[in-house]
Scaffold this active site. Structure first.
Site, PDB file in Angstrom:
ATOM      1  N   GLY A  23       0.723  -1.196   0.013  1.00 30.58           N
ATOM      2  CA  GLY A  23      -0.163   0.036   0.044  1.00 30.58           C
ATOM      3  C   GLY A  23       0.848   1.300   0.059  1.00 30.58           C
ATOM      4  N   ARG A  73      -7.815 -13.820 -11.065  1.00 24.56           N
ATOM      5  CA  ARG A  73      -8.957 -12.805 -11.409  1.00 24.56           C
ATOM      6  C   ARG A  73     -10.071 -12.708 -10.663  1.00 24.56           C
ATOM      7  NH1 ARG A  73     -12.783 -16.154 -14.689  1.00 24.56           N
ATOM      8  NH2 ARG A  73     -12.166 -18.305 -14.981  1.00 24.56           N
ATOM      9  N   ARG A 101      -4.939  -8.993  -9.420  1.00 29.97           N
ATOM     10  CA  ARG A 101      -5.954  -9.642 -10.004  1.00 29.97           C
ATOM     11  C   ARG A 101      -6.371  -8.992 -11.311  1.00 29.97           C
ATOM     12  NH1 ARG A 101      -8.931 -13.723  -7.127  1.00 29.97           N
ATOM     13  NH2 ARG A 101      -7.701 -13.345  -4.847  1.00 29.97           N
ATOM     14  N   LEU A 103      -8.680  -7.606 -13.836  1.00 35.00           N
ATOM     15  CA  LEU A 103     -10.008  -7.061 -14.230  1.00 35.00           C
ATOM     16  C   LEU A 103     -10.822  -7.667 -15.511  1.00 35.00           C
ATOM     17  CD1 LEU A 103     -10.032  -3.473 -12.921  1.00 35.00           C
ATOM     18  CD2 LEU A 103     -10.954  -5.388 -11.609  1.00 35.00           C
ATOM     19  N   HIS A 119       2.720   0.837 -13.068  1.00 31.98           N
ATOM     20  CA  HIS A 119       3.383  -0.481 -13.275  1.00 31.98           C
ATOM     21  C   HIS A 119       4.938  -0.089 -13.241  1.00 31.98           C
ATOM     22  CE1 HIS A 119       4.340  -4.273 -15.098  1.00 31.98           C
ATOM     23  NE2 HIS A 119       5.200  -4.004 -15.844  1.00 31.98           N
ATOM     24  N   ASP A 151      -7.030  -1.415 -19.727  1.00 28.66           N
ATOM     25  CA  ASP A 151      -7.856  -2.091 -20.766  1.00 28.66           C
ATOM     26  C   ASP A 151      -7.855  -3.672 -20.307  1.00 28.66           C
ATOM     27  OD1 ASP A 151      -5.616  -3.409 -21.845  1.00 28.66           O
ATOM     28  OD2 ASP A 151      -5.713  -1.940 -23.528  1.00 28.66           O
TER      29      ASP A 151
HETATM   30  C1  GRF Z   1       4.231  -1.329  -6.931  1.00 31.91           C
HETATM   31  O1  GRF Z   1       5.599  -1.523  -7.506  1.00 31.91           O
HETATM   32  C2  GRF Z   1       3.250  -1.196  -8.217  1.00 31.91           C
HETATM   33  O2  GRF Z   1       4.033  -0.508  -9.562  1.00 31.91           O
HETATM   34  C3  GRF Z   1       2.824  -2.632  -8.530  1.00 31.91           C
HETATM   35  O3  GRF Z   1       2.728  -3.283  -7.503  1.00 31.91           O
HETATM   36  C4  GRF Z   1       3.532  -2.462  -6.399  1.00 31.91           C
HETATM   37  C5  GRF Z   1       2.747  -2.173  -5.263  1.00 31.91           C
HETATM   38  O4  GRF Z   1       3.417  -1.422  -4.330  1.00 31.91           O
HETATM   39  N1  GRF Z   1       1.819  -2.607  -9.289  1.00 31.91           N
HETATM   40  P1  GRF Z   1       2.549  -0.795  -3.211  1.00 31.91           P
HETATM   41  O5  GRF Z   1       1.655  -1.789  -2.561  1.00 31.91           O
HETATM   42  O6  GRF Z   1       2.063   0.478  -3.636  1.00 31.91           O
HETATM   43  O7  GRF Z   1       3.588  -0.480  -2.032  1.00 31.91           O
END
Ligand code: GRF
Length: 212
Positions: A23, A73, A101, A103, A119, A151
């Protein structure tokens, strides 16, 4: 219809975060400059996810919701319950932040064009899992993060913004991930600010910033 302050139906400024784990991006969105956007709801698919406590500590409504029996999912009925809850809360933007998961159904359909993901690579390079490991194995000299619309593919939606970091010779997966994560926190708030300020537009795949 002109939307009043008290009408919380589908308010562009009301942001829900969906997360499965730590988080840190959720917290960055709560504490960062998101312009008129406010995180008003956190939903997790894992009852033990640390993000739930972070949300309670920050005074944000935090809910665990059962995602169904699949591993990667949602069940169809369960995804509909998630979508209905967000409609009920007047959510205008859905931010995925480490949601483990995909969507495929009701959330995607209900919130088409109103779901973002963060990402940890410069997409379209290194989609999917373990992006930092993929970047190191490939030998790239620059990596970073991407905020994109979601998407039905895996990390394939239009790019909203990206931030870069150098890849150092002595980097490990952890050191690279930590460098990228700092940029994720900046990038995600900035993207939400742009969206909630109503300045993003699309030209085919290209997301543009309108001059106001
Ligand atoms: C991050 O590296 C984000 O890019 C990826 O999952 C990780 C989540 O980290 N999709 P956090 O739970 O926000 O610390």
């Amino acid at each position: 219809m002109i939307q009043s302050e008290s009408d919380n139906r589908n308010d562009i400024r009301r942001v829900a975060v969906l997360a499965s784990g730590r988080g840190s991006n959720f917290e960055a969105l709560c504490r960062g400059d998101t312009g008129p956007g406010r995180v008003t709801l956190l939903i997790s698919d894992r009852p033990e996810a640390p993000v739930l406590k972070r949300a309670s500590d920050l005074g944000v409504e935090a809910l665990y919701m059962y995602p169904g029996s699949y591993r990667t999912r949602f069940g169809l009925d369960e995804e509909k319950q998630w979508a209905d809850l967000m409609i009920d809360r007047g959510i205008g933007l859905v931010c995925l932040a480490g949601l483990m998961r995909i969507l495929k159904g009701p959330v995607l359909e209900t919130f088409t064009g109103r779901i973002m993901n963060i990402h940890p690579s410069l997409l379209p390079s290194f989609p999917g899992l373990n992006s930092q490991r993929q970047a190191l194995d490939y030998g790239v000299k620059v990596s970073g993060c991407t905020v994109h619309y979601v998407d039905s593919g895996t990390d394939t939606g239009p790019v909203i913004l990206q931030r870069t970091v150098p890849v150092k010779d002595d980097d490990t997966e952890d050191s690279l991930a930590a460098r990228i994560l700092k940029q994720e926190h900046i990038a995600y708030s900035e993207a939400v600010k742009l969206y909630c300020s109503g300045v993003l537009s699309a030209d085919e795949r290209r997301i543009l910033k309108k001059e106001k």
